[in-house]
Each structure stands twice: as structure tokens, then as C-alpha cells.
Design a protein around this motif. Structure first.
Motif, PDB file in Angstrom:
ATOM      1  N   ALA A  92      19.992  48.651  17.551  1.00  0.00           N
ATOM      2  CA  ALA A  92      20.821  47.669  16.021  1.00  0.00           C
ATOM      3  C   ALA A  92      22.131  47.819  16.988  1.00  0.00           C
ATOM      4  O   ALA A  92      23.548  47.456  16.421  1.00  0.00           O
ATOM      5  CB  ALA A  92      20.555  48.758  15.494  1.00  0.00           C
ATOM      6  N   HIS A  93      23.040  48.699  18.425  1.00  0.00           N
ATOM      7  CA  HIS A  93      23.784  49.072  18.212  1.00  0.00           C
ATOM      8  C   HIS A  93      24.519  48.056  19.073  1.00  0.00           C
ATOM      9  O   HIS A  93      25.234  47.068  19.028  1.00  0.00           O
ATOM     10  CB  HIS A  93      24.602  50.387  18.864  1.00  0.00           C
TER      11      HIS A  93
ATOM     12  N   GLU B 145      20.750  43.990  19.072  1.00  0.00           N
ATOM     13  CA  GLU B 145      19.362  42.826  19.060  1.00  0.00           C
ATOM     14  C   GLU B 145      18.909  42.061  17.687  1.00  0.00           C
ATOM     15  O   GLU B 145      18.572  42.464  17.310  1.00  0.00           O
ATOM     16  CB  GLU B 145      17.892  43.681  19.773  1.00  0.00           C
ATOM     17  N   ASN B 146      18.812  40.766  18.939  1.00  0.00           N
ATOM     18  CA  ASN B 146      17.905  40.279  17.646  1.00  0.00           C
ATOM     19  C   ASN B 146      16.817  40.156  17.794  1.00  0.00           C
ATOM     20  O   ASN B 146      15.475  39.520  17.783  1.00  0.00           O
ATOM     21  CB  ASN B 146      18.501  38.931  17.914  1.00  0.00           C
ATOM     22  N   ILE B 147      16.313  41.233  17.046  1.00  0.00           N
ATOM     23  CA  ILE B 147      14.175  41.775  17.033  1.00  0.00           C
ATOM     24  C   ILE B 147      14.863  42.446  15.816  1.00  0.00           C
ATOM     25  O   ILE B 147      16.170  42.909  14.839  1.00  0.00           O
ATOM     26  CB  ILE B 147      14.594  42.586  17.737  1.00  0.00           C
ATOM     27  N   THR B 148      13.590  42.489  15.071  1.00  0.00           N
ATOM     28  CA  THR B 148      13.276  43.039  13.765  1.00  0.00           C
ATOM     29  C   THR B 148      11.827  44.630  14.470  1.00  0.00           C
ATOM     30  O   THR B 148      11.253  44.538  14.709  1.00  0.00           O
ATOM     31  CB  THR B 148      12.036  42.524  13.184  1.00  0.00           C
TER      32      THR B 148
ATOM     33  N   GLY C  18      26.649  47.516  14.706  1.00  0.00           N
ATOM     34  CA  GLY C  18      25.684  46.361  14.721  1.00  0.00           C
ATOM     35  C   GLY C  18      24.934  45.577  14.251  1.00  0.00           C
ATOM     36  O   GLY C  18      23.752  44.810  14.544  1.00  0.00           O
ATOM     37  N   ALA C  19      24.552  46.559  12.910  1.00  0.00           N
ATOM     38  CA  ALA C  19      23.033  46.522  12.477  1.00  0.00           C
ATOM     39  C   ALA C  19      23.129  45.256  11.907  1.00  0.00           C
ATOM     40  O   ALA C  19      24.416  45.595  10.659  1.00  0.00           O
ATOM     41  CB  ALA C  19      22.684  47.548  12.102  1.00  0.00           C
TER      42      ALA C  19
ATOM     43  N   LEU D  29      20.524  35.958  13.762  1.00  0.00           N
ATOM     44  CA  LEU D  29      21.912  36.549  12.992  1.00  0.00           C
ATOM     45  C   LEU D  29      21.666  38.318  13.244  1.00  0.00           C
ATOM     46  O   LEU D  29      22.649  39.241  13.193  1.00  0.00           O
ATOM     47  CB  LEU D  29      21.467  36.376  11.577  1.00  0.00           C
ATOM     48  N   GLY D  30      20.803  38.730  13.872  1.00  0.00           N
ATOM     49  CA  GLY D  30      20.783  39.927  14.458  1.00  0.00           C
ATOM     50  C   GLY D  30      19.658  41.132  13.955  1.00  0.00           C
ATOM     51  O   GLY D  30      18.438  40.689  13.775  1.00  0.00           O
TER      52      GLY D  30
END
Lengths: 218, 356, 78, 251
Positions: D111-112, D115-118, D171-172, D204-205
Motif C-alpha cells: 500500500a505504501h 502498488e497497482n494491485i488489489t 500510498g493507498a 490508479l493504484g
């Protein structure tokens, strides 16, 4: 040679070896090792040699803990700036990142006439292999330390494989930097074992060095 | 390109770029920091991935992910950091993924020190993590050899679908040497990575990257398959160098920096009229047992020299099969043996004063 | 009149009862008279004509057992 | 009379029988993930990461490419993939032992770094797979095999509110807590997942959807009562809602 010589340059450019050789040859009073970048091959490893030769060593490490791996800057490093009767060589860590430690002594670095701030150059280091990259590195170095570089050293070499042509190749590139920035080449470094093979008359003082910091089998 | 003068750590970094490394994931630790520092700058300019992770554990698991997605990927660390990476390394080996891991060894145990060491020999050659697996482990002695082997190691990793470790000590990471980074290295016969879980279902059926086998028989079969790979490494891919072995009366067994020092030691011994050779393992897994079968009959003693308390000694004993007396000289704690010390040890052995 | 119907994949059903809990017209229950291939008492519909095709049962089914169809008026014949 | 299929098993799921206990809401969350990926037409370029815990075997359940990660390391594995395959959709599926305990560092730092993941985070207030031990999310007073007298704040701390914590990370991009305890909330949860994957697809992150879930077997109550227990006990301590949405300005 000015009273104080500060050696900077890309890491692996040969600063420590030149510092130690200069200190021994020129009977310098102080060697101030401010390398906080390299964990190995630092001039401070030679403290016994310095003791024998009467050279005072100031180390950028917690006292008596040379392998602490902590970037500790000894305040003793300002003495040569204050005591005008002594001569000193400052050996910085590589690049502008290694040189930034000088900021810690900024309040005592006043008399610029007695300080040579020298950039050690080896054109066989890929990051300083051409005029543009060298000039860029000098600009960064000056910005980081807020000191003007006053001279250059040609230490172009490939260690054991160095030929006279290699040093000439280095001189040609460094000379173009010298002309562009109006900085003198103060020394050209030649390793002792190569000395007898060298015919060329190089710019600056010829500094013949032996390998003291790095061991022979390296 | 002609030679350039490089520091070991940056030469290793550049070698990875030259080998087409798509991604580097790592965490700072002395004495290998110049390697990620160099890559943090240069991977980006090459359009490759670079992440300074939150820990060694995270870094190696990032390596697992990228390798599983079919990328060429590398991480680097030093001894205590490699210990942390063992979790991911065993998963990578178990899932049969290619990856290159650089270990710039420092002294231990525990936090140890920052000076050079070879005391990760067991950690490297005995798996290190859980389960029956092995790394292909290369231990170069010079920067040129390091650069060449790193470039080839990406091929080796892809070929075996197995992690390859480059085991060097801090000296090789920190020393300067001229290198030709563009020298050609061996190309291996590689197949397309049709197994990769790369999110490209248009081109292949569903792929799964996994090391979990809940059925004991499946897991045993998987282990047998892995062992075949290690047997293939042992039978056909041992690497070593025999140096100055003709008429040698003693063979010094040493790898990496210590082999380099031994080269000076045999010169010192030659001046004294003693003929000594070197067995230099280049792979430490598989251990080059074949080298010991090639020793000339003139060799009467073996001297194992390493920067550990004798971790390689055990492999030498097995390879020697009780034929020759084995002696040992080791320095630890970050102390690098001097050539004179090794030469003196040889003199003591030949004079009959040494015991292991 | 049923508005739709459900089709149950009987062998996937685990008999957890979540669907019966959420059915607003209370027409679902487990068929206690039988077990499926995996030993669970599967779902059955008691009064299919009452189905309102709300799909609550299918929405809450963790095992995707239920297919829901809604009846639609026949389109004009060509 | 003609009929029209209005609900069927998602094509994002394989034919495997799910390995979850009867009535465990993991299955509902699985199909929401699968349906969302199909609805957004992302399935063919998705890589999912299975973690360790009850969902360890779900590499077989989703019909996209899958990687199985070590305990807690799924966000690191996802990072590794996403950085070399930035056009893939990458999600992790993690329980509360995996994410909130052993893998908290990996989750926070993914998150910090933005990263463009879920992350699909399943909170059922207990360790399911290993046999009902206390999780960081176990409620105060809740009895587990390692909190047999009920979780005690003095020695075992207060339950960790993961969404609230992750929302604090600059970052989230998107953090929401949802529940699947009734059809209305299931549909709401699906909207949250859609939003998360849409954010990822638009680069978008980082997004994380926390699901309040059940564990009938280890809670020792039947599936119906389990959803009620979650509503009565978990949701008051873990309120549902959007904790962060950078796409409409930070809260």
C-alpha cells in the motif's frame, strides 16, 4: 601543495590509495578518512603504518570501532582547519554522496586559499569515462559540498593491466575537462610497477604510488 | 567494448542488465549496497523493474512472483539477509522457478560483522530452507569470472527452472578490477516459458505456480523429479579449475577470494622449491568431486583453505574418499588469510607437523 | 404463478442452509430423505409455483449451486 | 413460456468443488471476485495470488492464472508480478492470519508503495485452517483455541482494525470494508470489488476490500447463526464503509 588537500571523486577512482601515498611522500601531518561509503579498503585500516610514520589519523567511525558500519563523523576532523600549523589530507567517500559529509565542518572551512579540493578521475570508471559525465559529476560534487573544485588528478588505470596508452587516453579526456572548467591537472598517477614503462611526459606532477591500501593479490 | 574498471558490486549489477534481467528486488545490507544502488539508477533507464522492498523476505517473494510470471529476475543480499530469504528460496525451488540470487558473504553467525567471509557455504550448498532442494551455486574468484557467470546464470536458471546462487565474499563485492562486460558467454538451449502464470490466457491454458502438494504420493513424485534435476547437475555440470597441478605434491582446495590468495601462496612456495597446485571449485553445488579423481599421483596431501571453520571440508572429505590426508586452514570473523599464512601451512604439512 | 425457477446442481450442494435462510417466500429446504455424492443433504424446492426469481438464494450460495431463470413473456412470433 | 438465466455460476470459477466448510462465506467472496473479473472483462489477463490459510487451494478455483504464495507474502508476490507485467490485473486473496498477522509488513508496504494491485482481505476473526487459533482480528472476549478464556486486552491486545489502519497509508488509493451477510450487502460488496478492480485497470493504484466473513466450524455455530453472529458482533467493532477513496479526494 596547499596546506589542506581534499580528495573526492567517483568511488573506486583511487582516492584512498592516493591519499595514503601523498601523505607518506609529502610528510603530511593529518590524514582524515571521511569515507562513509565503502565498508572495505579504507585508509583507516592502515592506522599502525600511520602511527609508525607519525601521521595522525582521524577516522569517520566510532572510535576504535572501524567496522561498525555506522556513518559517524568525528569532530576531530576540523582540527586541521583550525590549527594553521598543520598539513592534512582529507579522503572522502565516493561521489557527491560521499563528499556531503564535509558539510559537517562547513563552519570551520573558511580560508579557501589554503585548500585544494581535488577531483580524482579514472576514465576507465564507466561513470566518468567522458568529458560530459565528468563535468556533470563535478557540478554535482560542488553543489553537494558547496566548495569549488580547484584541481584534477588523472588516475586513469586498469590496475595491473594499465598501459601508457591508457594513461594518455585518460589525459586527453581530462585535459578537455581541464580546459573547459579552467581547472589544472595537479597530478598524474603512475603505479610504481609501471613506472619504468612510462616515457610520456604527463601533465601536472607525476605521482608514483605503490599499492598500500589494496593487497597485492587483489 | 573494451575493458572498464569496476567495483565488484557494480560489475555484478551491470552483468545482470546485460543478461536481460527484467527485474531486481532487494533490501540494503553491507557489503553489497553498491549493487542495488547501481541498479536503482540503471534499471529504470533500461525500462526494467527495480524495487527496494521492505525486507529481504518481501524481496525474495517478489522474485518468486516475477519469476512465476516468466520474467528474468534477480535479488542480492549478504549472509544474514540470505538467511531471511531462505523462505522464498525454497518456494522458488519447490515451484521450479528460475531466479538469480547474489550472496556477497560477510562474517557470522548472527549479525556477525561486515568483513568478508565464506561461512555461508552450508547455507548455500545444503539448501538452507526447508525441504529437499538444491541451488546451482557458482563461486567465482575474479570480477571477470563473476560478470561472465552472472550473465550465464540467467541461462542456467532458465534451463533448470531452478534458483542459481552466485556466492562471492565481501572482497569480490568491494574490490576493483578491469572487466569486459560484453564478453560472450555460453548460451543454453532454452524453451519458451509456456508454464508461466503471466496473465496471458489468450496464449495458453490456465497456469498455476505452486509448491503445495497435499497428496504424499504427489509430493514424493515431485521430490523425485527435483532430485533428477540435481543429479543432472552433479553428473554433467560440475565446474572447477585445476591450477599448477603437474607434479604437485600438495593440492590446496580453495574457492573465490581464497583461491585467489592461494595463487599467490603457490608462487611463494615455488620460490622455496615446493610444488603446490590448486583445486578451485567454481560450482560449490554441485561440488566438483570429479576434480579429485583427476589429481596426479604426485599429490600426497590436500589442504582445504577457506574463510569458514571448515564448512567445505566436509565435501572435500566425501570427494576424497579417504585417499589422501586432508588438512585445513581457515580464518573467520572477517579476517582474510594472507598468502604467507597459507604457504606456511603448506610448509608445516610437508614437514609433517600438521594435523587437521 | 411462478415468476421463475431455480436449477440446483445437487452434487455441489453442501446443505449449508444459507439459501433457505434468505429465501423471502420460504420455499427452500434441505431434502432430509437423501444425500448427494459427497454425503450432504441437498437443497430442494417445496413450492416451486411461489418462486419470485429474486435470486437471493443463488446470491447467498457459497458454492454457486443455484442457477436462476426468470420467465419472460413470449416475444411476438415472427 | 420462455425463460432467461438471471444468475448462474461465474465463468471466472473453475469446475472444482470449493474446499470450504458448508456455509463458509469464503465461497460467496470467491464468486464475487470471479463475477467482477468477468463483468469487467479482465479475467484473461489476471493473475491471482493464493495465500496460506483456508483459501490456500484457491489457485484451483479461479479460472485465471494463479500463483501460490508463502504465508503473508502475497502482496510481495503480487508486487513482483505487477512490476514486470504492469498491464496484468493482479489480486491477492488473503485471510486475517495471513494478512493481519504474518503478512502485515507486506500488506502495509504494498500500500505504501502504491502498488497497482488489489487485495481481497477476508476477516473472519479467527485462524480457520490451522484449527481456530486467535487472530489479530479476534474480538475481545472471543474464545479460540489460543484464547480459551476469551481474548483479553491486557495480555493479547485489542483486535486490529485493518481497513482503518491501511486507510492511514498515504500510498493507498481505495480501502473499503464490506460484508456478505445478506443479499443486499453481497451486492454492495460486489460494487466495492468492481470499483477496486476498475481503479487497478485505470492504473490508479492500491486498493483493498476487507470482507467480514464467517467461520461456522471454528466459531462452533451453524452457518445461519454465523452470519447473524458476524452482524451482531463483528460489524459493530468493524464498521462497514469506505475508509479511503483517493479517486474522490482523501477522507
Amino acid at each position: 601543495m596547499k596546506r589542506i588537500t581534499i580528495l573526492s571523486g567517483y568511488y573506486g577512482s583511487g582516492k584512498s590509495e592516493i591519499s595514503v601515498n601523498l601523505a607518506l611522500q609529502k610528510h603530511i601531518d593529518y590524514i582524515v578518512d571521511l569515507d562513509i561509503i565503502n565498508p572495505y579498503f579504507r585508509s583507516r585500516a592502515l592506522h599502525e603504518l600511520f602511527k609508525e610514520k607519525g601521521i595522525k589519523l582521524v577516522e569517520s567511525t566510532i572510535e576504535n570501532m572501524p567496522n561498525s558500519d555506522m556513518p559517524y563523523i568525528s569532530r576531530k576532523g576540523v582540527y586541521p582547519f583550525i590549527d594553521k600549523s598543520v598539513t592534512a589530507i582529507y579522503d572522502l567517500g565516493g561521489t557527491e554522496n560521499g563528499a556531503k559529509v564535509l558539510i559537517q565542518y562547513q563552519d570551520q572551512i573558511k580560508d579557501f586559499d589554503e585548500i585544494d579540493f581535488i577531483c580524482v578521475l579514472n576514465v576507465f570508471r564507466p561513470e566518468t569515462s567522458n568529458k560530459k559525465d565528468i563535468i556533470d559529476s563535478i557540478i554535482l560534487l560542488e553543489a553537494q559540498t558547496q566548495l569549488k573544485v580547484t584541481g584534477l588528478i588523472n588516475n586513469s588505470n586498469l590496475i595491473n593491466e594499465t598501459t601508457e596508452e591508457d594513461i594518455i587516453h585518460g589525459e586527453n579526456i581530462i585535459k578537455s575537462v581541464s580546459e573547459e572548467l579552467n581547472l589544472p591537472i595537479l597530478y598524474t598517477v603512475i603505479e610504481e610497477s609501471k613506472k619504468k614503462l612510462i616515457k610520456h611526459n604527463f601533465l601536472g606532477e607525476e605521482l608514483v604510488i605503490s599499492r598500500i591500501v589494496a593487497r597485492k593479490w587483489l | 567494448m573494451s575493458k572498464v574498471l569496476m567495483k565488484g558490486n557494480e560489475a555484478m549489477a551491470l552483468a545482470a542488465i546485460k543478461a536481460g534481467c527484467d527485474a531486481f528486488y532487494g533490501y540494503p545490507i553491507t557489503p553489497q549496497n553498491e549493487l542495488p544502488e547501481y541498479l536503482s539508477k540503471h534499471m529504470r533507464t533500461h525500462g526494467r523493474a527495480f524495487v527496494q522492498s521492505e525486507s529481504e523476505v518481501a524481496a525474495i517473494n517478489m522474485v518468486y512472483g516475477a519469476a512465476g510470471a516468466g520474467a528474468r529476475v534477480m535479488t542480492s543480499s549478504s549472509s544474514p539477509g540470505i538467511a531471511l530469504k531462505q523462505e522464498g528460496i525454497t518456494y522458488i525451488a519447490g515451484a521450479e522457478l528460475p531466479a538469480v540470487i547474489i550472496n556477497v558473504m560477510r562474517g557470522g553467525p548472527g549479525l556477525g560483522g561486515i568483513q568478508p567471509s565464506q561461512a555461508d557455504y552450508n547455507q548455500i550448498t545444503r539448501g538452507g530452507g526447508n525441504g529437499d532442494y538444491s541451488l546451482y551455486a557458482l563461486a567465482p574468484e575474479s570480477l571477470q569470472e563473476t560478470v561472465d557467470l552472472i550473465k550465464e546464470s540467467f541461462e542456467i536458471a532458465d534451463y533448470f527452472r531452478n534458483p542459481v546462487m552466485i556466492a562471492v565474499d565481501g572482497l569480490i563485492g568491494q574490490m576493483m578490477e578491469p572487466v569486459d562486460v560484453d564478453r560472450e558467454v555460453k548460451k543454453w538451449d532454452l524453451k519458451p516459458k509456456t508454464w508461466a502464470a503471466d496473465g496471458n490466457r489468450k496464449d495458453h491454458p490456465k497456469n498455476i505456480i505452486n509448491s503445495l502438494y497435499l497428496d504424499p504420493q504427489d509430493l514424493e513424485n515431485h521430490n523425485i523429479k527435483l532430485q533428477k534435476k540435481y543429479t543432472e547437475m552433479k553428473e554433467n555440470h560440475q565446474r572447477y579449475e585445476l591450477i599448477n597441478m603437474e607434479n604437485a605434491e600438495i593440492a590446496i582446495v580453495a574457492y573465490g577470494s581464497v583461491a585467489r590468495i592461494a595463487r599467490t601462496a603457490i608462487e611463494i612456495l615455488a620460490e622455496k622449491g615446493i610444488k603446490a597446485g590448486i583445486v578451485r571449485p567454481i560450482t560449490i553445488f554441485p561440488f566438483p568431486e570429479k576434480a579429485f579423481k583427476e589429481l596426479p599421483s604426485s599429490v600426497e596431501n590436500l589442504l582445504v583453505a577457506e574463510m569458514s571453520m571448515g564448512q567445505m571440508l566436509q565435501d572435500v572429505k566425501l570427494a576424497n574418499e579417504c585417499r589422501l590426508p586432508i588438512h585445513f586452514y581457515g580464518r573467520v570473523g572477517g579476517i582474510v588469510p594472507e598468502a604467507e599464512e597459507i604457504a606456511q601451512k603448506v610448509i608445516d604439512i610437508i614437514g609433517g607437523q600438521s594435523h587437521e | 404463478m411462478a415468476k421463475g425457477r431455480i436449477i440446483i446442481d445437487l452434487n455441489r450442494c453442501k446443505g449449508c442452509n444459507l439459501c433457505t435462510y434468505y429465501c423471502p417466500v420460504h420455499i427452500l429446504k434441505l431434502d432430509e430423505t437423501t444425500t448427494n455424492d459427497r454425503g450432504y443433504t441437498p437443497l430442494m424446492v417445496t413450492e416451486p409455483e411461489k418462486c419470485i426469481a429474486c435470486a437471493f438464494c443463488a446470491t447467498m450460495c457459497p458454492d454457486s449451486v443455484i442457477t436462476v431463470e426468470r420467465f419472460v413473456k413470449e416475444a411476438n412470433n415472427e | 413460456m420462455n425463460s432467461k438465466v438471471i444468475y448462474e455460476k461465474s465463468k471466472g470459477l473453475s469446475d472444482f468443488h470449493l474446499s470450504y466448510c458448508p456455509g463458509c462465506t469464503h465461497g460467496i467472496i470467491h464468486k464475487l471476485v470471479a463475477e467482477t473479473l468477468v463483468d469487467l472483462d479482465l479475467l484473461e489477463r489476471t493473475v491471482g495470488i493464493s495465500s496460506v490459510g483456508c483459501s490456500a487451494l484457491n489457485y484451483d478455483f479461479f479460472s485465471c492464472d494463479m500463483q501460490q504464495a508463502a504465508h503473508g507474502r502475497a502482496p510481495a508476490v503480487a508486487t513482483g508480478i505487477k512490476r514486470v507485467r504492469p498491464d496484468n490485473i493482479v489480486f491477492t486473496y488473503q485471510g486475517d492470519g495471513d494478512l493481519a498477522s504474518i503478512g502485515i509488513a507486506e500488506a502495509i508496504h504494498a500500500a505504501h508503495r502504491g502498488e497497482n494491485i488489489t487485495i481481497v482481505f477476508v476477516n473472519n476473526a479467527i485462524y480457520g485452517m490451522t484449527g481456530g487459533q486467535m487472530a489479530p482480528t479476534t474480538l475481545l472476549g472471543q474464545k479460540t483455541t489460543t484464547s480459551q478464556d476469551g481474548r483479553d486486552a491486557a495480555s493479547q491486545g485489542l483486535p486490529l482494525r485493518v481497513s482503518e489502519m491501511m486507510a492511514q497509508i498515504p500510498g493507498a488509493t481505495y480501502i473499503e470494508r464490506v460484508s456478505v451477510h445478506d443479499p443486499k450487502h453481497v451486492n454492495k460488496a460486489k460494487k466495492a470489488l468492481k470499483k477496486a478492480f476498475d481503479i487497478q485497470n485505470k492504473k490508479l493504484g492500491f486498493s483493498m476490500i476487507e470482507f467480514i466473513s464467517t467461520c461456522p466450524v471454528n466459531w462452533g455455530i451453524n452457518p445461519k447463526d454465523s452470519v447473524d453472529w458476524a452482524v451482531d458482533n463483528m460489524i459493530p467493532y468493524y464498521p462497514l464503509g469506505v475508509y479511503k477513496d483517493k479517486t474522490v479526494g482523501e477522507k
